[in-house]
Design an enzyme around this catalytic site. Structure first.
Site, mmCIF file in Angstrom:
data_model
loop_
_atom_site.group_PDB
_atom_site.id
_atom_site.type_symbol
_atom_site.label_atom_id
_atom_site.label_comp_id
_atom_site.label_asym_id
_atom_site.label_seq_id
_atom_site.Cartn_x
_atom_site.Cartn_y
_atom_site.Cartn_z
ATOM 1 N N HIS A 97 -2.321 1.418 7.227
ATOM 2 C CA HIS A 97 -2.567 1.323 5.786
ATOM 3 C C HIS A 97 -2.373 2.690 5.142
ATOM 4 O O HIS A 97 -2.895 3.693 5.631
ATOM 5 C CB HIS A 97 -3.992 0.822 5.549
ATOM 6 C CG HIS A 97 -4.348 0.575 4.125
ATOM 7 N ND1 HIS A 97 -3.647 -0.284 3.311
ATOM 8 C CD2 HIS A 97 -5.359 1.080 3.346
ATOM 9 C CE1 HIS A 97 -4.209 -0.315 2.111
ATOM 10 N NE2 HIS A 97 -5.236 0.514 2.109
ATOM 11 N N ASN A 121 -8.018 4.351 -2.634
ATOM 12 C CA ASN A 121 -7.444 3.161 -2.024
ATOM 13 C C ASN A 121 -6.790 2.296 -3.103
ATOM 14 O O ASN A 121 -6.858 2.613 -4.300
ATOM 15 C CB ASN A 121 -8.536 2.381 -1.272
ATOM 16 C CG ASN A 121 -7.976 1.461 -0.206
ATOM 17 O OD1 ASN A 121 -6.770 1.295 -0.063
ATOM 18 N ND2 ASN A 121 -8.853 0.842 0.558
ATOM 19 N N CYS A 134 0.823 -1.214 0.000
ATOM 20 C CA CYS A 134 0.000 0.000 0.000
ATOM 21 C C CYS A 134 0.852 1.256 0.000
ATOM 22 O O CYS A 134 0.505 2.265 -0.612
ATOM 23 C CB CYS A 134 -0.935 -0.002 1.198
ATOM 24 S SG CYS A 134 -0.107 0.037 2.807
#
EC number: 3.4.22.30
Length: 348
Positions: free
Chosen positions: A291, A311, A157
């Site tokens: 994250h 995302n 991520c």
């Protein structure tokens, strides 16, 4: 929704065979189910099979499918109960509906090196006035955001977050939107740990020092390999440096986002985040960030302010891959720790 008891493997197989011929790519509602689907085991299995088709899910054997069905059913119960509450967001049967929350966290969460590390970067956005900021910002509408991608089960991520900010500032400075290589960062950024986690500002430092190749030249593999940056041909995109937004303040982050996309971090391990489908997310969640994502805008809807987040879990999650997280005015870590650690690339 009343909990429907577990069923035997034999009954499960029998019902699966019975409903198999009627299953198709159904037009799911926004949350992926209707109340009629909750009325019987047969309807639930038909819903599960339709969901499998929609998300290209396959299981090795009947035991695995039954196990996933039980998790799916439990998640559906949680989704339905949550959606009955007066929330500003709703949950749905997304790609992760057959994963327990523990499984989800193991595969997709916790891929950050300690995001509380303090770095000595320029802090351009400190206590700036928000009075003159535009009411709404959406860098997608300005052509500075590439399509949503999927990191897979690789804990990368941090690379996706950093790359999205570089793509954004490159478009703003040059007028050209190009897709850049997360895989290069996974393979070549040595202070990070590839699929085992990293830190967005380290990735941004790498780009400022070395540049980064196009995604088409160095495609994503969802696993760490040998660095091939010196062997890959074609153009690279370079930045000038890295900037840091002073943490724990809404105004500082809004000022930064008004100028360019920004790398931010959130706590995403909760079940509501896993199953988020739409609306303005306001928790429950903590501030132990795990994250990295990208802030690509902000605005208001129904009187509630939000930060628009890109995302890296594909377009089947959230609002076609995005989530709107509620803004927390003033000085605070923000909802889900959104204001705790924010960085951006600079480009002359």
């Amino acid at each position: 929704m009343a909990m429907i008891p577990s069923i035997s493997k034999l009954l499960f197989v029998a019902i699966c065979l019975f409903v198999h011929m009627s299953v198709s790519f159904g037009d799911f509602s926004i949350v992926g189910y209707s109340q009629d689907d909750l009325t019987s085991t047969e309807r639930l299995i038909q819903l599960f099979n339709s969901w499998m088709l929609n998300h290209n899910k396959f299981y090795e054997n009947v035991d695995e499918k039954l196990y996933r069905f039980e998790i799916f059913k439990d998640n559906l119960n949680y989704i339905d109960e949550t959606n009955k509450k007066n929330n500003s967001y709703w949950l749905g049967l997304n790609e992760f509906a057959d994963l327990s929350n523990d499984e989800f966290n193991e595969k997709y969460v916790g891929s950050l090196i300690d995001a509380t590390i303090e770095q000595s970067y320029d802090e351009e956005f400190i206590n700036e006035d928000t009075v003159n900021l535009p009411e709404n910002v959406d860098w997608r509408k300005k052509g500075a955001v590439t399509p949503v991608r999927h990191q897979g089960s690789c804990g990368s991520c941090w690379a996706f977050s950093a790359v999205a900010t570089v793509e954004g500032i490159n478009k703003i400075r040059t007028g050209k939107l190009v897709e850049l290589s997360e895989q290069e960062l996974v393979d070549c950024e040595r202070r990070s740990h590839g699929c085992k986690g990293g830190y967005p500002p380290y990735a941004l430092e790498y780009v400022a020092k070395n540049g980064i190749h196009l995604r088409s030249k160095y495609p994503y593999k969802a696993k760490q390999g040998t660095c091939r940056a010196k062997q890959v041909g074609g153009p690279i995109v370079k930045t000038s440096g890295v900037g840091r937004v002073q943490p724990n303040n809404e105004g500082n982050l809004l000022n930064a986002i008004a100028k360019q996309p920004v790398s931010v971090v959130v706590e995403s391990k909760g079940r509501p985040f896993q199953l988020y489908k739409g609306g303005i997310f306001e928790g429950p969640c903590g501030t132990k960030v795990d994250h990295a994502v990208t802030a690509v805008g902000y605005g208001k809807s129904g009187g509630k302010g939000y930060i628009l987040i890109k995302n890296s879990w594909g377009t089947a999650w959230g609002e076609k891959g995005y989530i709107r997280i509620k803004r927390a005015p003033g000085n605070s870590p923000g909802v889900c720790g959104l204001y705790k650690s924010s960085y951006y690339p600079t480009k002359n």
